[in-house]
Design a protein around this motif. Structure first.
Motif, PDB file in Angstrom:
ATOM      1  N   ALA A  90       0.904  -1.195   0.034  1.00 57.93           N
ATOM      2  CA  ALA A  90      -0.142  -0.093   0.031  1.00 57.93           C
ATOM      3  C   ALA A  90       0.848   1.294  -0.042  1.00 57.93           C
ATOM      4  CB  ALA A  90      -0.975  -0.066   1.075  1.00 57.93           C
ATOM      5  N   GLU A  91       2.015   1.338   0.738  1.00 60.07           N
ATOM      6  CA  GLU A  91       2.726   2.459   0.960  1.00 60.07           C
ATOM      7  C   GLU A  91       3.392   2.688  -0.376  1.00 60.07           C
ATOM      8  OE1 GLU A  91       6.417   4.343   3.732  1.00 60.07           O
ATOM      9  OE2 GLU A  91       5.721   2.353   3.785  1.00 60.07           O
ATOM     10  N   ILE A  92       3.926   1.935  -1.279  1.00 58.45           N
ATOM     11  CA  ILE A  92       4.717   2.118  -2.421  1.00 58.45           C
ATOM     12  C   ILE A  92       3.618   2.403  -3.403  1.00 58.45           C
ATOM     13  CG2 ILE A  92       6.038   1.098  -4.257  1.00 58.45           C
ATOM     14  CD1 ILE A  92       7.398  -0.529  -2.207  1.00 58.45           C
ATOM     15  N   ALA A  93       2.615   1.724  -3.731  1.00 60.63           N
ATOM     16  CA  ALA A  93       1.280   1.929  -4.407  1.00 60.63           C
ATOM     17  C   ALA A  93       0.688   3.469  -4.272  1.00 60.63           C
ATOM     18  CB  ALA A  93       0.292   0.842  -4.324  1.00 60.63           C
ATOM     19  N   GLU A  94       0.911   3.953  -3.158  1.00 61.89           N
ATOM     20  CA  GLU A  94       0.464   5.344  -2.888  1.00 61.89           C
ATOM     21  C   GLU A  94       1.137   6.453  -3.525  1.00 61.89           C
ATOM     22  OE1 GLU A  94      -0.113   8.290   0.958  1.00 61.89           O
ATOM     23  OE2 GLU A  94      -0.223   6.209   1.380  1.00 61.89           O
ATOM     24  N   HIS A  95       2.647   5.955  -3.736  1.00 61.30           N
ATOM     25  CA  HIS A  95       3.666   7.189  -4.278  1.00 61.30           C
ATOM     26  C   HIS A  95       3.937   6.582  -5.646  1.00 61.30           C
ATOM     27  CE1 HIS A  95       3.771   9.258  -0.647  1.00 61.30           C
ATOM     28  NE2 HIS A  95       3.523   8.160   0.057  1.00 61.30           N
ATOM     29  N   ALA A  96       3.486   5.634  -6.190  1.00 57.38           N
ATOM     30  CA  ALA A  96       4.012   5.165  -7.551  1.00 57.38           C
ATOM     31  C   ALA A  96       2.837   4.343  -8.284  1.00 57.38           C
ATOM     32  CB  ALA A  96       5.428   4.223  -7.387  1.00 57.38           C
ATOM     33  N   LYS A  97       2.776   4.620  -9.506  1.00 57.48           N
ATOM     34  CA  LYS A  97       1.835   4.164 -10.032  1.00 57.48           C
ATOM     35  C   LYS A  97       2.329   3.447 -11.758  1.00 57.48           C
ATOM     36  CE  LYS A  97      -0.021   8.113 -12.808  1.00 57.48           C
ATOM     37  NZ  LYS A  97      -1.303   8.737 -13.340  1.00 57.48           N
ATOM     38  N   PRO A  98       1.950   2.401 -12.094  1.00 58.69           N
ATOM     39  CA  PRO A  98       2.257   1.884 -13.393  1.00 58.69           C
ATOM     40  C   PRO A  98       1.743   2.497 -14.244  1.00 58.69           C
ATOM     41  CG  PRO A  98       0.879   0.286 -12.448  1.00 58.69           C
ATOM     42  CD  PRO A  98       0.998   1.708 -11.449  1.00 58.69           C
ATOM     43  N   LEU A  99       2.764   2.804 -15.457  1.00 63.26           N
ATOM     44  CA  LEU A  99       2.290   3.367 -16.567  1.00 63.26           C
ATOM     45  C   LEU A  99       2.074   2.478 -17.884  1.00 63.26           C
ATOM     46  CD1 LEU A  99       4.317   6.849 -16.435  1.00 63.26           C
ATOM     47  CD2 LEU A  99       2.008   6.473 -15.809  1.00 63.26           C
ATOM     48  N   ALA A 100       3.279   1.751 -18.029  1.00 61.70           N
ATOM     49  CA  ALA A 100       3.228   0.909 -19.329  1.00 61.70           C
ATOM     50  C   ALA A 100       3.801  -0.216 -18.953  1.00 61.70           C
ATOM     51  CB  ALA A 100       3.733   1.517 -20.695  1.00 61.70           C
ATOM     52  N   LEU A 101       3.499  -1.404 -19.712  1.00 61.29           N
ATOM     53  CA  LEU A 101       4.374  -2.657 -19.554  1.00 61.29           C
ATOM     54  C   LEU A 101       4.663  -3.104 -20.959  1.00 61.29           C
ATOM     55  CD1 LEU A 101       5.618  -4.996 -18.114  1.00 61.29           C
ATOM     56  CD2 LEU A 101       3.315  -5.815 -17.787  1.00 61.29           C
ATOM     57  N   ARG A 102       5.569  -3.090 -21.617  1.00 61.46           N
ATOM     58  CA  ARG A 102       6.164  -3.618 -22.934  1.00 61.46           C
ATOM     59  C   ARG A 102       7.381  -4.357 -22.932  1.00 61.46           C
ATOM     60  NH1 ARG A 102       4.832   2.142 -23.838  1.00 61.46           N
ATOM     61  NH2 ARG A 102       2.986   2.581 -24.842  1.00 61.46           N
ATOM     62  N   ASP A 103       7.385  -5.399 -23.440  1.00 64.69           N
ATOM     63  CA  ASP A 103       8.478  -6.339 -23.730  1.00 64.69           C
ATOM     64  C   ASP A 103       9.076  -6.765 -22.460  1.00 64.69           C
ATOM     65  OD1 ASP A 103       8.081  -6.437 -26.596  1.00 64.69           O
ATOM     66  OD2 ASP A 103       9.345  -4.684 -26.806  1.00 64.69           O
ATOM     67  N   GLY A 104       8.474  -6.945 -21.352  1.00 63.16           N
ATOM     68  CA  GLY A 104       8.983  -6.952 -20.038  1.00 63.16           C
ATOM     69  C   GLY A 104       9.478  -5.762 -19.145  1.00 63.16           C
ATOM     70  N   GLU A 105       9.304  -4.725 -19.761  1.00 67.32           N
ATOM     71  CA  GLU A 105       9.984  -3.490 -19.227  1.00 67.32           C
ATOM     72  C   GLU A 105       8.676  -2.838 -18.717  1.00 67.32           C
ATOM     73  OE1 GLU A 105      13.222  -0.538 -20.087  1.00 67.32           O
ATOM     74  OE2 GLU A 105      11.618   0.232 -21.161  1.00 67.32           O
ATOM     75  N   LEU A 106       8.509  -2.704 -17.237  1.00 67.95           N
ATOM     76  CA  LEU A 106       7.385  -1.832 -16.471  1.00 67.95           C
ATOM     77  C   LEU A 106       8.021  -0.433 -16.132  1.00 67.95           C
ATOM     78  CD1 LEU A 106       4.520  -1.891 -15.302  1.00 67.95           C
ATOM     79  CD2 LEU A 106       5.880  -2.558 -13.263  1.00 67.95           C
ATOM     80  N   THR A 107       6.942   0.528 -16.888  1.00 65.84           N
ATOM     81  CA  THR A 107       7.375   1.949 -16.522  1.00 65.84           C
ATOM     82  C   THR A 107       6.574   2.482 -15.424  1.00 65.84           C
ATOM     83  OG1 THR A 107       7.938   2.258 -18.909  1.00 65.84           O
ATOM     84  CG2 THR A 107       7.367   4.228 -17.687  1.00 65.84           C
ATOM     85  N   VAL A 108       7.065   2.930 -14.384  1.00 71.61           N
ATOM     86  CA  VAL A 108       6.348   3.406 -13.154  1.00 71.61           C
ATOM     87  C   VAL A 108       6.792   4.816 -13.015  1.00 71.61           C
ATOM     88  CG1 VAL A 108       6.435   3.094 -10.765  1.00 71.61           C
ATOM     89  CG2 VAL A 108       6.669   1.116 -12.286  1.00 71.61           C
ATOM     90  N   GLN A 109       5.729   5.687 -12.471  1.00 74.72           N
ATOM     91  CA  GLN A 109       6.009   7.067 -12.299  1.00 74.72           C
ATOM     92  C   GLN A 109       5.785   7.407 -10.828  1.00 74.72           C
ATOM     93  OE1 GLN A 109       3.616   9.903 -14.425  1.00 74.72           O
ATOM     94  NE2 GLN A 109       4.689  11.448 -13.770  1.00 74.72           N
ATOM     95  N   ALA A 110       7.064   7.905 -10.192  1.00 75.84           N
ATOM     96  CA  ALA A 110       6.869   8.275  -8.887  1.00 75.84           C
ATOM     97  C   ALA A 110       6.074   9.646  -8.527  1.00 75.84           C
ATOM     98  CB  ALA A 110       8.252   8.165  -8.515  1.00 75.84           C
ATOM     99  N   SER A 111       5.678   9.786  -7.423  1.00 75.51           N
ATOM    100  CA  SER A 111       5.297  11.016  -7.134  1.00 75.51           C
ATOM    101  C   SER A 111       6.097  12.251  -6.693  1.00 75.51           C
ATOM    102  CB  SER A 111       4.199  10.905  -5.949  1.00 75.51           C
ATOM    103  OG  SER A 111       5.023  10.484  -4.796  1.00 75.51           O
ATOM    104  N   SER A 112       7.293  11.687  -6.140  1.00 73.74           N
ATOM    105  CA  SER A 112       8.406  12.832  -6.199  1.00 73.74           C
ATOM    106  C   SER A 112       9.804  12.338  -6.553  1.00 73.74           C
ATOM    107  CB  SER A 112       8.398  13.127  -4.713  1.00 73.74           C
ATOM    108  OG  SER A 112       8.869  12.009  -4.074  1.00 73.74           O
ATOM    109  N   THR A 113      10.734  13.109  -6.641  1.00 74.92           N
ATOM    110  CA  THR A 113      12.175  12.656  -7.105  1.00 74.92           C
ATOM    111  C   THR A 113      12.466  11.748  -5.939  1.00 74.92           C
ATOM    112  OG1 THR A 113      12.975  14.670  -6.284  1.00 74.92           O
ATOM    113  CG2 THR A 113      12.518  14.540  -8.501  1.00 74.92           C
ATOM    114  N   ALA A 114      12.180  11.997  -4.818  1.00 70.20           N
ATOM    115  CA  ALA A 114      12.724  11.186  -3.680  1.00 70.20           C
ATOM    116  C   ALA A 114      12.211   9.771  -3.647  1.00 70.20           C
ATOM    117  CB  ALA A 114      12.323  11.792  -2.267  1.00 70.20           C
TER     118      ALA A 114
END
Length: 169
Positions: A90-114
Motif C-alpha cells: 500500500a505504501e509504495i502504491a500510494e506514491h508510484a503508479k504503473p504507466l506501461a508494460l512493454r516487452d517485459g519493461e514496466l514503466t512506473v511514475q513516482a510522485s516525487s524525486t525522492a
C-alpha cells in the motif's frame, strides 16, 4: 481330420466368417465369462471418477480458453496493473503508479524525486514481489520516472524559444 461338433463347430464358423470379412477377433474374454459382458462399453455417465463431461470450474475453463487463444501474456500484463497495490504494498502504491508494460519493461511514475530514487533502490525487491504475484518473466526490468515537470505552454498559441525561463540564470 476329426469331425467338429458343438462349440468347436461354432468357433470354426466364426473364424471362417472373420477371415472372410477381414477382421480380427477383438474380443478376448475371460474363460467362463459370458460373451455379452466381455467388452460392453456402455458408459453414458462419468461414474465415480472425474471426467471431461463433469461440471468444470469457471476459472479453469477461462484459463484453458486463454491458453488456447494465446491471451496469457495480455492477462498477465493486465494483472500487474489490476493488482498493483497487492503486489507492491500500500505504501509504495500510494506514491508510484504503473504507466506501461512493454516487452517485459514496466514503466512506473513516482510522485516525487525522492520516491523515484527510493524505487530505484528497491528495484530488485519490487521485481521479486511482482514475479511472485503474477509469475516469472512477466516483468523483467523496471523503469522509474520522477514527477513530470510543469508545462510552460499556456493557451492555444505558442512562441518558440525559452519563454519565461530565460531570466532564471
Amino acid at each position: 481330420m476329426r469331425e467338429l461338433r458343438g462349440s468347436d463347430l461354432a468357433r470354426a464358423a466364426l473364424k471362417a466368417a472373420q477371415a472372410a470379412a477381414g477382421t480380427k477377433n477383438k474380443r478376448k474374454g475371460v474363460k467362463g465369462q459370458a460373451p455379452h459382458t466381455e467388452s460392453r462399453k456402455r458408459r453414458r455417465w462419468s461414474g465415480a471418477g472425474a471426467d471431461a463431461r463433469d461440471p468444470q470450474r469457471f476459472g479453469s475453463i477461462l484459463g484453458r480458453l486463454a491458453k488456447d487463444r494465446g491471451w496469457n501474456e495480455q492477462l498477465a500484463n493486465g494483472e500487474v496493473f489490476g493488482r498493483w497495490t497487492a503486489l507492491v504494498g500500500a505504501e509504495i502504491a500510494e506514491h508510484a503508479k504503473p504507466l506501461a508494460l512493454r516487452d517485459g519493461e514496466l514503466t512506473v511514475q513516482a510522485s516525487s524525486t525522492a520516491w523515484a530514487t527510493q524505487l530505484r533502490l528497491l528495484q530488485r525487491q519490487l521485481l521479486a514481489k511482482i514475479a511472485k504475484g503474477v509469475g516469472p518473466d512477466v516483468v523483467k526490468r523496471l523503469k522509474v520516472h520522477g514527477p513530470a515537470a510543469p508545462s510552460w505552454r499556456y493557451g492555444p498559441r505558442h512562441v518558440p524559444g525559452r519563454g519565461p525561463r530565460d531570466t532564471y540564470g
